[in-house]
Design a protein around this motif. Structure first.
Motif, PDB file in Angstrom:
ATOM      1  N   GLY A  38      36.477  35.975  42.628  1.00 15.83           N
ATOM      2  CA  GLY A  38      36.416  34.585  43.041  1.00 15.83           C
ATOM      3  C   GLY A  38      37.188  33.912  41.846  1.00 15.83           C
ATOM      4  N   ASP A  39      36.993  34.066  40.476  1.00 13.17           N
ATOM      5  CA  ASP A  39      37.626  33.338  39.559  1.00 13.17           C
ATOM      6  C   ASP A  39      39.100  33.917  39.556  1.00 13.17           C
ATOM      7  OD1 ASP A  39      35.206  32.027  39.102  1.00 13.17           O
ATOM      8  OD2 ASP A  39      35.256  32.620  36.869  1.00 13.17           O
ATOM      9  N   GLN A  40      39.298  35.058  39.864  1.00 14.98           N
ATOM     10  CA  GLN A  40      40.622  35.645  39.912  1.00 14.98           C
ATOM     11  C   GLN A  40      41.537  34.893  40.767  1.00 14.98           C
ATOM     12  OE1 GLN A  40      41.084  39.775  40.224  1.00 14.98           O
ATOM     13  NE2 GLN A  40      43.370  39.719  40.542  1.00 14.98           N
ATOM     14  N   ALA A  41      41.017  34.728  41.881  1.00 17.02           N
ATOM     15  CA  ALA A  41      41.618  33.923  43.227  1.00 17.02           C
ATOM     16  C   ALA A  41      42.003  32.372  42.942  1.00 17.02           C
ATOM     17  CB  ALA A  41      40.734  34.132  44.484  1.00 17.02           C
ATOM     18  N   LEU A  42      40.846  31.936  41.983  1.00 12.42           N
ATOM     19  CA  LEU A  42      41.168  30.649  41.732  1.00 12.42           C
ATOM     20  C   LEU A  42      42.247  30.262  40.669  1.00 12.42           C
ATOM     21  CD1 LEU A  42      40.444  27.401  41.228  1.00 12.42           C
ATOM     22  CD2 LEU A  42      38.592  28.307  39.646  1.00 12.42           C
ATOM     23  N   PHE A  43      42.323  31.457  39.706  1.00 11.30           N
ATOM     24  CA  PHE A  43      43.486  31.324  38.617  1.00 11.30           C
ATOM     25  C   PHE A  43      44.715  31.524  39.228  1.00 11.30           C
ATOM     26  CE2 PHE A  43      39.864  31.484  35.608  1.00 11.30           C
ATOM     27  CZ  PHE A  43      40.334  30.378  34.925  1.00 11.30           C
ATOM     28  N   GLU A  44      44.872  32.666  40.376  1.00 15.32           N
ATOM     29  CA  GLU A  44      45.951  32.683  40.920  1.00 15.32           C
ATOM     30  C   GLU A  44      46.368  31.606  41.645  1.00 15.32           C
ATOM     31  OE1 GLU A  44      45.542  36.072  43.129  1.00 15.32           O
ATOM     32  OE2 GLU A  44      45.398  37.589  41.359  1.00 15.32           O
ATOM     33  N   TRP A  45      45.597  31.007  42.356  1.00 11.28           N
ATOM     34  CA  TRP A  45      45.835  29.519  42.944  1.00 11.28           C
ATOM     35  C   TRP A  45      46.299  28.667  42.173  1.00 11.28           C
ATOM     36  CZ3 TRP A  45      44.510  24.329  42.740  1.00 11.28           C
ATOM     37  CH2 TRP A  45      45.087  23.735  43.957  1.00 11.28           C
ATOM     38  N   LEU A  46      45.728  28.282  40.892  1.00 11.29           N
ATOM     39  CA  LEU A  46      46.101  27.443  39.894  1.00 11.29           C
ATOM     40  C   LEU A  46      47.761  27.762  39.406  1.00 11.29           C
ATOM     41  CD1 LEU A  46      42.986  27.018  37.822  1.00 11.29           C
ATOM     42  CD2 LEU A  46      43.875  25.234  39.081  1.00 11.29           C
ATOM     43  N   LEU A  47      47.866  29.130  39.207  1.00 13.41           N
ATOM     44  CA  LEU A  47      49.275  29.359  39.065  1.00 13.41           C
ATOM     45  C   LEU A  47      50.221  29.081  39.758  1.00 13.41           C
ATOM     46  CD1 LEU A  47      48.441  32.735  37.144  1.00 13.41           C
ATOM     47  CD2 LEU A  47      49.164  30.880  36.032  1.00 13.41           C
ATOM     48  N   SER A  48      49.983  29.260  40.989  1.00 16.99           N
ATOM     49  CA  SER A  48      50.892  29.100  42.300  1.00 16.99           C
ATOM     50  C   SER A  48      51.042  27.717  42.611  1.00 16.99           C
ATOM     51  CB  SER A  48      50.325  29.930  43.693  1.00 16.99           C
ATOM     52  OG  SER A  48      50.206  30.978  43.514  1.00 16.99           O
ATOM     53  N   TYR A  49      49.736  26.821  42.357  1.00 17.51           N
ATOM     54  CA  TYR A  49      50.049  25.476  42.584  1.00 17.51           C
ATOM     55  C   TYR A  49      50.933  24.641  41.601  1.00 17.51           C
ATOM     56  CZ  TYR A  49      49.091  20.409  43.041  1.00 17.51           C
ATOM     57  OH  TYR A  49      49.362  18.971  43.039  1.00 17.51           O
ATOM     58  N   GLY A  50      50.901  25.296  40.369  1.00 21.56           N
ATOM     59  CA  GLY A  50      51.763  25.042  39.182  1.00 21.56           C
ATOM     60  C   GLY A  50      53.130  25.107  39.701  1.00 21.56           C
ATOM     61  N   ALA A  51      53.526  26.452  40.109  1.00 23.48           N
ATOM     62  CA  ALA A  51      54.850  26.420  40.522  1.00 23.48           C
ATOM     63  C   ALA A  51      55.122  25.758  41.720  1.00 23.48           C
ATOM     64  CB  ALA A  51      54.880  27.950  41.337  1.00 23.48           C
ATOM     65  N   TYR A  52      54.182  25.139  42.468  1.00 30.02           N
ATOM     66  CA  TYR A  52      54.754  24.420  43.591  1.00 30.02           C
ATOM     67  C   TYR A  52      54.691  22.803  43.047  1.00 30.02           C
ATOM     68  CZ  TYR A  52      53.791  21.417  48.040  1.00 30.02           C
ATOM     69  OH  TYR A  52      54.148  20.479  49.018  1.00 30.02           O
ATOM     70  N   ALA A  53      54.019  22.547  42.158  1.00 28.70           N
ATOM     71  CA  ALA A  53      54.229  21.166  41.612  1.00 28.70           C
ATOM     72  C   ALA A  53      55.502  21.014  40.896  1.00 28.70           C
ATOM     73  CB  ALA A  53      52.973  21.038  40.605  1.00 28.70           C
ATOM     74  N   VAL A  54      56.034  22.121  40.313  1.00 25.60           N
ATOM     75  CA  VAL A  54      57.412  22.050  39.578  1.00 25.60           C
ATOM     76  C   VAL A  54      58.447  21.761  40.715  1.00 25.60           C
ATOM     77  CG1 VAL A  54      58.999  23.418  38.265  1.00 25.60           C
ATOM     78  CG2 VAL A  54      56.500  23.300  37.450  1.00 25.60           C
TER      79      VAL A  54
END
Length: 568
Positions: A38-54
């Motif tokens: 679950g935490d792994q999925a969260l951190f992968e989401w955060l990394l992906s959202y960072g790319a989306y934000a950029v």
């Protein structure tokens, strides 16, 4: 010679880090943490959202793409913004699971090397002794435990860099340049691991107060450097701090029970699970969960550290380290003493802090993380003081060999459905439309958030989802909770997923489902053929039956079951 020594320690650090994360290395996209997916999925989401934000100019610290319609305040979550933004090209190129693995491996290796560098360059340890202490710090039981998907707590390489800048200020180095560097490091650490920064600041404050009272060094340079650091940190952190303390979707505290997430006193003397001792079944299960073995040093190491304190006691800094370690050990025990898994009813000093702002957002058990670097430094100094006496070699071996780490455990996970990866979903959803994955994603069933993360990193536009795995308001007494306060349909489907039991559904259940879908403004509902659970296997056939009973027969599209929702 320092360059050769540095190279050898760096190589050893990288090799050990790759050994610990080897379960992911075989297939980063197809493997997940066995105990903390679950935490792994969260951190992968955060990394992906960072790319989306950029790439989309979105706010990196607040989003309405998750937890529709309220959104998520990422500043009060472990948003790892520095990592997600800086590594966004890598995430868009290779995907979030690969970026996750690279960061996790880097964190472990960099932490070990950074403590070695600090011990050797600034704290007087020989290269061999510093390597011994640094490798212990980088691969201590707590680090291996948090390597089960915690990209924030494993990023402790920032702490020795911060300490080095403070030492430079105490030694009279140029206060402005070192103050500016310190401020940038503080801002980066806040972005990646705010709780670790708080603990480090507390530990430095305790030691510094003792040091100033004992040695009375000139501190004018230190104060000017700290002022410069505060100015730089404030510049970078003004918006994150506003969001954290005054922004929407904020909360206070954590919602976690400090009597559960406190360190068991006996845990300081037992061995961890993922170690040589654990492999020999010599470990003891005294942690609240497998990611929180925050002490677990084993009795041989504890005895060796006590001997180090005794033999080195004449040194003023050792007295300060003893005070700091002792204080954090006591505070890590939480508001009530726990011994061998049982609460004793004995009051502990942490009870005085648990209701205070900021302190109430920290789990007491994690205060034990401060202790490992202190022990590592003591081991380095002790090794230097007894290195010519071969009789000490068995003592170090007995203390350290049982703690040698094993790879963290992983398991297979289902790939993101082709319906998502192919972009086929775009034919059914308007721009930034809402998709409701079944069951609604949270820390226990994170699949839907993984689908969205894929779209963030690899596709031109994305969809929004209800619920999700994040921390937000809604806990008892105004504290935080994981995810939003669940609506009836979310609770119903999660129960079906967990138990496999489909209750008799009434007209009222179907009406509530329609109300919930309208509240979320859902356009389509999706169910995959396989549903991943973080701690249990969801029952997909039961979910298909329950969702069909609620919404009517689905359409088979690509590799998913799909329900189109007509606005009421």
């Amino acid at each position: 010679m320092p360059k050769k020594n540095d190279f050898l320690v760096a190589a050893a650090s990288i090799a050990l880090a790759c050994w610990v994360t080897s379960g992911f290395l075989v297939d980063p996209n197809g493997r997940a943490s066995l105990v903390n997916s679950g935490d792994q999925a969260l951190f992968e989401w955060l990394l992906s959202y960072g790319a989306y934000a950029v790439t989309h100019g979105a706010d990196p610290l607040f989003t309405h793409l998750l937890n529709v319609p309220d959104g998520v305040n990422l500043a009060v979550n472990t948003s790892i913004t520095v990592y997600s933004v800086v590594l966004s090209p890598l995430t868009m190129w290779l995907g979030a699971p690969v970026t996750f693995l690279i960061i996790l491996t880097f964190n472990l290796a960099a932490t070990a090397f950074a403590w070695y560098w600090l011990f050797n360059r600034f704290l007087g340890a020989s290269p061999v002794a510093a390597a011994l202490g640094g490798l212990f710090c980088g691969f201590a039981p707590a680090m291996i435990s948090h390597a089960n998907a915690h990209l924030n707590w494993t990023a402790q390489w920032l702490v020795p860099l911060i300490i080095a800048e403070v030492i430079q200020l105490y030694r009279g180095a140029r206060w402005l340049s070192h103050g500016l560097i310190l401020g940038a490091l503080v801002a980066a650490c806040f972005s990646i691991a705010a709780e670790a920064l708080f603990f480090s600041a507390l530990a430095l404050a305790v030691f510094s107060i003792f040091w100033v009272l004992a040695k009375r060094p000139p501190i004018g340079n230190v104060l000017k450097g700290l002022a410069a650091a505060a100015a730089v940190a404030a510049l970078f952190l003004a918006y994150p701090l506003w969001l954290h303390f005054a922004g929407p979707q904020r909360y206070h505290g954590t919602g976690f029970d400090p009597r559960v997430h406190n360190e068991d006193l006996a845990a300081y003397g037992v061995w961890p699970e993922r170690s040589i001792a654990g492999w020999l079944n010599l470990n003891t299960d005294l942690a609240p969960n497998p990611t929180e073995e925050n002490s677990f040093f084993g009795l041989p190491l504890l005895f060796l550290v006590i001997i180090a304190f005794v033999l080195l006691w004449k040194r003023t800094e050792v007295k300060g380290l003893a005070l700091t370690a002792g204080l954090f050990i006591v505070l890590s025990l939480g508001p009530e003493l726990k011994l061998f898994g049982k609460h004793t009813g004995i009051w502990m000093p942490e009870a005085l802090l648990s209701k205070m702002p900021i302190f109430n957002a920290a789990l007491p058990s994690r205060l034990a993380l401060v202790v490992a670097p202190i022990f590592g430094l003591l081991l380095a100094w002790l090794f230097d003081s007894v290195s010519r006496k071969r009789l000490w070699i068995p003592a170090f071996a007995l203390a350290l060999i049982p703690l040698l780490p094993l790879p963290i455990l992983t398991r297979d996970r289902e790939p993101v459905p082709h319906f998502i990866t192919s972009g086929h979903w775009q034919s059914y959803v308007t721009e930034n439309g809402v998709i409701a994955p079944i069951p609604l994603p949270n820390d226990l069933v994170p699949d839907g958030q993984r689908w969205q993360a894929y779209a963030f990193a690899h596709q031109g536009h994305t969809f929004r989802i209800p619920s999700g795995f994040f921390l937000g308001p809604g806990g008892p007494d105004g504290t935080g909770r994981i995810g939003p306060t669940p609506r009836p349909t979310a609770e119903l489907l999660e129960s079906v997923a967990k138990t496999g039991v489909v209750p008799h559904l009434t007209f009222a259940d179907r009406a509530r489902a329609r109300e919930d879908l309208a509240y979320w403004n859902v356009e389509i509902v999706l169910l995959a053929d396989t549903v991943n659970g973080a701690h249990w296997d969801p029952n997909q056939p039961a979910l298909l039956k329950a969702t069909t009973d609620l919404l009517g027969p689905p359409t088979r599209v690509d590799d998913m079951w799909l329900w189109q929702i007509t606005p009421s």
